[in-house]
Scaffold this motif. Sequence first.
Motif, mmCIF file in Angstrom:
data_model
loop_
_atom_site.group_PDB
_atom_site.id
_atom_site.type_symbol
_atom_site.label_atom_id
_atom_site.label_comp_id
_atom_site.label_asym_id
_atom_site.label_seq_id
_atom_site.Cartn_x
_atom_site.Cartn_y
_atom_site.Cartn_z
ATOM 1 N N LEU B 7 1.081 -1.136 0.026
ATOM 2 C CA LEU B 7 0.161 -0.057 -0.095
ATOM 3 C C LEU B 7 0.941 1.051 -0.118
ATOM 4 N N GLY B 8 0.476 2.116 -0.665
ATOM 5 C CA GLY B 8 1.195 3.682 -0.618
ATOM 6 C C GLY B 8 0.053 4.627 -0.323
ATOM 7 N N TYR B 9 0.698 5.672 0.023
ATOM 8 C CA TYR B 9 -0.297 6.732 0.305
ATOM 9 C C TYR B 9 0.311 8.292 -0.325
ATOM 10 N N THR B 10 -0.393 8.770 -1.060
ATOM 11 C CA THR B 10 -0.040 9.929 -1.872
ATOM 12 C C THR B 10 -0.702 11.045 -1.267
ATOM 13 N N ASP B 38 1.270 -3.950 3.686
ATOM 14 C CA ASP B 38 2.735 -3.580 3.736
ATOM 15 C C ASP B 38 2.705 -2.084 3.350
ATOM 16 N N LEU B 39 2.885 -1.394 4.259
ATOM 17 C CA LEU B 39 2.646 0.393 4.190
ATOM 18 C C LEU B 39 4.072 0.385 3.390
ATOM 19 N N LYS B 40 4.072 0.771 2.257
ATOM 20 C CA LYS B 40 5.675 1.186 1.373
ATOM 21 C C LYS B 40 5.867 2.627 1.489
ATOM 22 N N ALA B 46 4.719 6.839 7.598
ATOM 23 C CA ALA B 46 6.086 6.047 7.322
ATOM 24 C C ALA B 46 7.036 6.883 6.973
ATOM 25 N N ASP B 47 8.300 6.063 7.170
ATOM 26 C CA ASP B 47 9.696 6.629 6.900
ATOM 27 C C ASP B 47 9.722 7.145 5.422
ATOM 28 N N ALA B 48 9.504 6.121 4.484
ATOM 29 C CA ALA B 48 9.436 6.352 3.032
ATOM 30 C C ALA B 48 8.406 7.203 2.488
ATOM 31 N N ARG B 49 8.771 8.314 1.927
ATOM 32 C CA ARG B 49 7.859 9.159 1.274
ATOM 33 C C ARG B 49 7.480 9.041 -0.169
ATOM 34 N N VAL B 54 3.138 -0.028 -5.985
ATOM 35 C CA VAL B 54 2.447 -0.927 -5.011
ATOM 36 C C VAL B 54 1.189 -1.625 -5.590
ATOM 37 N N ASP B 55 0.355 -2.261 -4.764
ATOM 38 C CA ASP B 55 -0.844 -2.861 -5.195
ATOM 39 C C ASP B 55 -1.739 -1.846 -5.260
#
Lengths: 308, 252
Positions: B7-10, B38-40, B46-49, B54-55
């Motif tokens: 999962l990603g979050y923009t 899995d929060l990518k 999250a640390d990664a921005r 991702v799915d």
Amino acid sequence: MGAELGKYKSCVSARSTDKELLKCAQDGGIVSSLFAFALDEGIIDGAIVAATKEFAAKNPSKVILDSTNFDMIEPWRPIPAIVNTKAELLAAAGTKYNISPNVALLKEATRSFGLDKVGIVGTPCQMQAVRKAQLYPIGMRDVGASIALAVGIFCMENFPYQSILQLVEDHAAMKLESVKKMEIGKGKFWVYGKRGQVVQLPLKVTHKYEQPGCHVCLDYVANLGDISTGSVGSPDGWSTVFVRSKIGDSVWAKAMAAGVFETQPIEKVKPGLELVSKLANEKITKNKATLEARKTFGVGKALRNPYI
Amino acid sequence: MADKITLGYTHLSGCTGCTVALADNYAGLLTLLDKYVDLKYMPTLADARHVQKVDVSFVEGSVCINDKLAVQELKETREKSTIVVALGGCACYGNITRFSRGGQQNQPAHEAYLPIGDLIKVDVFIPGCAPTPQMIRNVAVMAYLLLKGTKEQKDLATAFLTPLMKLTEKNEACFCELMTQVINQGLCMGCGTCVAACPVNAITMEYGKPNGERDLCIKCGACYSQCPRSWFSFDVVENYEAINEAIMAALQ
């Protein structure tokens, strides 16, 4: 008899054992008794019901009157209210025959009214709204899990307030404030006056006053209530009760054990489930035809179908 | 865990209210992250921005077309995600950002905001301002079942998500949708749901029908989507008990 009655675990003909309550009740006093019992037992800590102007005047903290000028509220216009005691329940009991937007209070019940376990009574469409709100809580934060008991009532169709006004004052020639009770049964619309007078209107007269939005509804017996009830199928003064969900089953069993209701097997009473089934099928068939007609309503243009 | 979905979050022009709503699942969020997701990448949690492959990606906020970085991130999100979910009123419909005319500090030239569906293809809408924690949770669980579930679970998830996919056909919604798509179409029966759904109390029931104070309406789309006569799936809603139980069980 099949899908038209929805899924249910049990079905009986029932009436409240509370004589005082029956005096205020529409039929068997099922909704009022269930909520009174659920309040006593802590199954719910409040219920959303349809009250009236008289109730709102006595209990201003139990309703939300938005921009409406209170003096403008007419007799028999339903006002959604939160009740917390049996006395309040009784003050609001009885069918109003024009729709009370009970779901409008659903979120506020868990906010300023402070309820953790909400009871709600409503028509089949309102039960659909409640279940949609639980599965797709788009604008209903923290509401779904607070719904502790949803009681559905049988509904063929409903009327806007102005239709009731016209039916009672023009067709039945009675003042709305002098009406004691309204009822649909035995193929007629009955208006009972406080002085004892009774006027009956054939349903042929009432049809054109129905809410158009009701004509696409495919549910007669509130398939999505925890418990659903209505007079059809049972003898006068009794109600037919469908127990549908796990919650409904548990509450009904507790109420029966506490002697809240007396019941008869639905197979033993007249006119019984056959009539419920017949009316349900009539409603569904008629409204499916309406939905079908909407597909070809214009010239190559359809009216919208809400069902996916 | 191998069978988690990614999962990603923009985060574009949104107020972080959607992020807070996601976080407001509390322990439920932790279970989701433990077992299913899995929060990518995500700017706040999250640390990664930066956008990754991702799915599923959630997009919060509308997109400012005067902001090159925002447009680029949105396009990259689309390219790198299998499913793009517009999370909240701004991403779906523009919401409050529809009222922007620019001139605000510290980027006065950022004046034109669009719902993300105007620039990219979106797969699922979650309307509302803010979207509710429970709705985000339900969609997350269903997205997992859709990608990793059994045949039966895939069917259920498809049925559940279909109305939210169909919503993506239109990028405009406000109280007016209730008028044009429900009341004008002869479908309103006055249940009162829209009144409860409105986050700004812009709707009241007047003689059995909703009346919208349109100057208060923020265009989040909650009233229309919550309405039982906007869309209603018997297949899904009639199984409400089983579905609710399955979702709750998944989060144990």
